[in-house]
Design a protein around this motif. Structure first.
Motif, PDB file in Angstrom:
ATOM      1  N   SER A 226       0.852  -1.186   0.000  1.00 35.98           N
ATOM      2  CA  SER A 226       0.000   0.000   0.000  1.00 35.98           C
ATOM      3  C   SER A 226       0.889   1.237   0.000  1.00 35.98           C
ATOM      4  CB  SER A 226      -0.944   0.004   1.203  1.00 35.98           C
ATOM      5  OG  SER A 226      -0.226  -0.007   2.404  1.00 35.98           O
ATOM      6  N   ILE A 227       0.463   2.216  -0.766  1.00 38.66           N
ATOM      7  CA  ILE A 227       1.186   3.483  -0.852  1.00 38.66           C
ATOM      8  C   ILE A 227       0.182   4.621  -0.697  1.00 38.66           C
ATOM      9  CG2 ILE A 227       2.995   2.548  -2.356  1.00 38.66           C
ATOM     10  CD1 ILE A 227       1.608   4.058  -4.693  1.00 38.66           C
ATOM     11  N   ALA A 228       0.688   5.798  -0.429  1.00 35.27           N
ATOM     12  CA  ALA A 228      -0.178   6.974  -0.359  1.00 35.27           C
ATOM     13  C   ALA A 228      -0.809   7.192  -1.730  1.00 35.27           C
ATOM     14  CB  ALA A 228       0.623   8.192   0.064  1.00 35.27           C
ATOM     15  N   ASN A 229      -2.086   7.464  -1.736  1.00 36.97           N
ATOM     16  CA  ASN A 229      -2.808   7.679  -2.985  1.00 36.97           C
ATOM     17  C   ASN A 229      -2.490   9.073  -3.517  1.00 36.97           C
ATOM     18  OD1 ASN A 229      -4.614   7.996  -5.055  1.00 36.97           O
ATOM     19  ND2 ASN A 229      -6.427   7.469  -3.864  1.00 36.97           N
ATOM     20  N   PRO A 230      -1.774   9.162  -4.636  1.00 37.35           N
ATOM     21  CA  PRO A 230      -1.424  10.485  -5.163  1.00 37.35           C
ATOM     22  C   PRO A 230      -2.646  11.279  -5.620  1.00 37.35           C
ATOM     23  CG  PRO A 230      -0.707   8.753  -6.672  1.00 37.35           C
ATOM     24  CD  PRO A 230      -1.240   8.075  -5.450  1.00 37.35           C
ATOM     25  N   GLY A 231      -3.773  10.611  -5.818  1.00 34.79           N
ATOM     26  CA  GLY A 231      -4.986  11.295  -6.253  1.00 34.79           C
ATOM     27  C   GLY A 231      -5.885  11.754  -5.119  1.00 34.79           C
TER      28      GLY A 231
ATOM     29  N   ILE B 188     -12.642   8.495   2.141  1.00 38.98           N
ATOM     30  CA  ILE B 188     -11.309   9.022   1.840  1.00 38.98           C
ATOM     31  C   ILE B 188     -10.381   7.848   1.550  1.00 38.98           C
ATOM     32  CG2 ILE B 188      -9.340  10.341   2.697  1.00 38.98           C
ATOM     33  CD1 ILE B 188     -11.299  11.843   4.521  1.00 38.98           C
ATOM     34  N   GLU B 189     -10.005   7.701   0.304  1.00 42.07           N
ATOM     35  CA  GLU B 189      -9.101   6.616  -0.089  1.00 42.07           C
ATOM     36  C   GLU B 189      -7.686   7.189  -0.160  1.00 42.07           C
ATOM     37  OE1 GLU B 189      -8.746   3.027  -3.363  1.00 42.07           O
ATOM     38  OE2 GLU B 189      -9.945   4.772  -3.853  1.00 42.07           O
ATOM     39  N   ASP B 190      -7.056   7.290   1.015  1.00 46.87           N
ATOM     40  CA  ASP B 190      -5.740   7.926   1.067  1.00 46.87           C
ATOM     41  C   ASP B 190      -4.591   6.961   0.817  1.00 46.87           C
ATOM     42  OD1 ASP B 190      -5.933   6.611   3.480  1.00 46.87           O
ATOM     43  OD2 ASP B 190      -5.937   8.430   4.693  1.00 46.87           O
ATOM     44  N   THR B 191      -4.886   5.679   0.745  1.00 40.27           N
ATOM     45  CA  THR B 191      -3.871   4.701   0.352  1.00 40.27           C
ATOM     46  C   THR B 191      -4.459   3.792  -0.724  1.00 40.27           C
ATOM     47  OG1 THR B 191      -4.519   3.135   2.079  1.00 40.27           O
ATOM     48  CG2 THR B 191      -2.719   4.659   2.602  1.00 40.27           C
ATOM     49  N   ILE B 192      -3.584   3.275  -1.553  1.00 38.60           N
ATOM     50  CA  ILE B 192      -3.997   2.331  -2.588  1.00 38.60           C
ATOM     51  C   ILE B 192      -3.012   1.167  -2.605  1.00 38.60           C
ATOM     52  CG2 ILE B 192      -5.207   3.987  -4.063  1.00 38.60           C
ATOM     53  CD1 ILE B 192      -2.658   4.216  -5.755  1.00 38.60           C
ATOM     54  N   CYS B 193      -3.473   0.019  -3.062  1.00 42.23           N
ATOM     55  CA  CYS B 193      -2.607  -1.153  -3.210  1.00 42.23           C
ATOM     56  C   CYS B 193      -2.078  -1.190  -4.632  1.00 42.23           C
ATOM     57  CB  CYS B 193      -3.379  -2.433  -2.907  1.00 42.23           C
ATOM     58  SG  CYS B 193      -3.726  -2.625  -1.161  1.00 42.23           S
ATOM     59  N   VAL B 194      -0.784  -1.395  -4.734  1.00 41.90           N
ATOM     60  CA  VAL B 194      -0.129  -1.461  -6.044  1.00 41.90           C
ATOM     61  C   VAL B 194       0.820  -2.660  -6.052  1.00 41.90           C
ATOM     62  CG1 VAL B 194      -0.268   1.037  -6.427  1.00 41.90           C
ATOM     63  CG2 VAL B 194       1.760   0.067  -5.340  1.00 41.90           C
TER      64      VAL B 194
ATOM     65  N   GLU C  42      -6.997  15.051   0.226  1.00 37.74           N
ATOM     66  CA  GLU C  42      -7.067  15.161   1.684  1.00 37.74           C
ATOM     67  C   GLU C  42      -5.822  14.621   2.384  1.00 37.74           C
ATOM     68  OE1 GLU C  42      -9.352  13.722  -0.213  1.00 37.74           O
ATOM     69  OE2 GLU C  42     -11.329  14.529   0.244  1.00 37.74           O
ATOM     70  N   ALA C  43      -5.132  13.692   1.741  1.00 34.65           N
ATOM     71  CA  ALA C  43      -3.984  13.033   2.365  1.00 34.65           C
ATOM     72  C   ALA C  43      -2.780  13.971   2.409  1.00 34.65           C
ATOM     73  CB  ALA C  43      -3.630  11.763   1.604  1.00 34.65           C
ATOM     74  N   LYS C  44      -2.238  14.150   3.600  1.00 30.89           N
ATOM     75  CA  LYS C  44      -1.019  14.953   3.741  1.00 30.89           C
ATOM     76  C   LYS C  44       0.171  14.040   3.489  1.00 30.89           C
ATOM     77  CE  LYS C  44      -3.026  18.062   7.120  1.00 30.89           C
ATOM     78  NZ  LYS C  44      -3.024  18.480   8.518  1.00 30.89           N
ATOM     79  N   ARG C  45       1.003  14.436   2.526  1.00 34.96           N
ATOM     80  CA  ARG C  45       2.136  13.603   2.138  1.00 34.96           C
ATOM     81  C   ARG C  45       3.458  14.325   2.363  1.00 34.96           C
ATOM     82  NH1 ARG C  45      -1.715  12.768  -1.548  1.00 34.96           N
ATOM     83  NH2 ARG C  45      -0.891  14.147  -3.121  1.00 34.96           N
ATOM     84  N   ASN C  46       4.486  13.519   2.558  1.00 34.61           N
ATOM     85  CA  ASN C  46       5.851  14.031   2.656  1.00 34.61           C
ATOM     86  C   ASN C  46       6.392  14.267   1.247  1.00 34.61           C
ATOM     87  OD1 ASN C  46       6.022  13.795   5.525  1.00 34.61           O
ATOM     88  ND2 ASN C  46       6.259  11.586   5.260  1.00 34.61           N
ATOM     89  N   ALA C  47       7.553  14.866   1.173  1.00 36.02           N
ATOM     90  CA  ALA C  47       8.173  15.150  -0.124  1.00 36.02           C
ATOM     91  C   ALA C  47       8.408  13.879  -0.937  1.00 36.02           C
ATOM     92  CB  ALA C  47       9.491  15.901   0.077  1.00 36.02           C
ATOM     93  N   ASP C  48       8.662  12.748  -0.243  1.00 31.76           N
ATOM     94  CA  ASP C  48       8.911  11.495  -0.961  1.00 31.76           C
ATOM     95  C   ASP C  48       7.623  10.786  -1.381  1.00 31.76           C
ATOM     96  OD1 ASP C  48       7.944  10.444   1.411  1.00 31.76           O
ATOM     97  OD2 ASP C  48       9.743   9.288   1.879  1.00 31.76           O
ATOM     98  N   GLY C  49       6.475  11.385  -1.068  1.00 35.76           N
ATOM     99  CA  GLY C  49       5.200  10.799  -1.464  1.00 35.76           C
ATOM    100  C   GLY C  49       4.541   9.948  -0.397  1.00 35.76           C
ATOM    101  N   SER C  50       5.254   9.642   0.675  1.00 40.14           N
ATOM    102  CA  SER C  50       4.671   8.836   1.750  1.00 40.14           C
ATOM    103  C   SER C  50       3.725   9.692   2.587  1.00 40.14           C
ATOM    104  CB  SER C  50       5.773   8.250   2.632  1.00 40.14           C
ATOM    105  OG  SER C  50       6.495   9.290   3.270  1.00 40.14           O
ATOM    106  N   LEU C  51       2.850   9.025   3.329  1.00 40.00           N
ATOM    107  CA  LEU C  51       1.927   9.761   4.186  1.00 40.00           C
ATOM    108  C   LEU C  51       2.683  10.442   5.318  1.00 40.00           C
ATOM    109  CD1 LEU C  51      -1.124   7.349   4.588  1.00 40.00           C
ATOM    110  CD2 LEU C  51      -1.004   9.433   3.226  1.00 40.00           C
TER     111      LEU C  51
END
Length: 131
Positions: free
Chosen positions: A59-64, A91-97, A67-76
């Motif tokens: 699971s990763i932070a959902n770039p779309g 709120i789908e702030d994470t997605i499985c890839v 609402e999700a606050k992310r770090n510079a590297d894209g992580s939550l």
């Protein structure tokens, strides 16, 4: 216990000063093994092309998700990740890839390589679907 949100420690009164961690994984694995043996559910070894069907996901932070606050590297963001309210299903702030080594932090890569050597081998297999 030490988690703070807006200067408040919402879990401090709920968690004991001394904590003993219990990992039930070993007993669960033994029970599962026995039950699978009893029911004869073990997979018959397969050779050739059809043998490798590994798929690993993460699971990763959902770039779309705005609402999700992310770090510079894209992580939550840590405060966002651990401060979320349960039950926010809209709120789908994470997605499985599919898991790709290039997406993993170095610490996770090292952990998989050292502690999960079979997974590491399969992640690096030339016919792996995640490559």
């Amino acid at each position: 216990r030490a988690y703070e949100h807006n200067g408040d420690r919402p879990f401090a009164s709920l968690i004991a000063d001394s904590i003993t961690m219990v990992d039930p994984a070993e007993m669960t694995a033994r029970e599962l093994f026995r039950e699978m043996a009893r029911r004869k559910l073990f997979r018959t070894p397969v050779r050739g092309e059809s043998a490798r069907k590994d798929q690993f996901f993460m699971s990763i932070a959902n770039p779309g998700c705005a609402e999700a606050k992310r770090n510079a590297d894209g992580s939550l963001d840590r405060d966002y990740k651990y401060g979320r309210q349960p039950g926010q299903f809209a709120i789908e702030d994470t997605i499985c890839v599919p898991m790709e080594i290039s997406l993993l932090p170095v610490s996770s890569t090292n952990l998989i390589r050292s502690r999960l050597p079979e997974v590491w081998t399969r992640l690096n297999a030339p016919d792996s679907p995640t490559q």
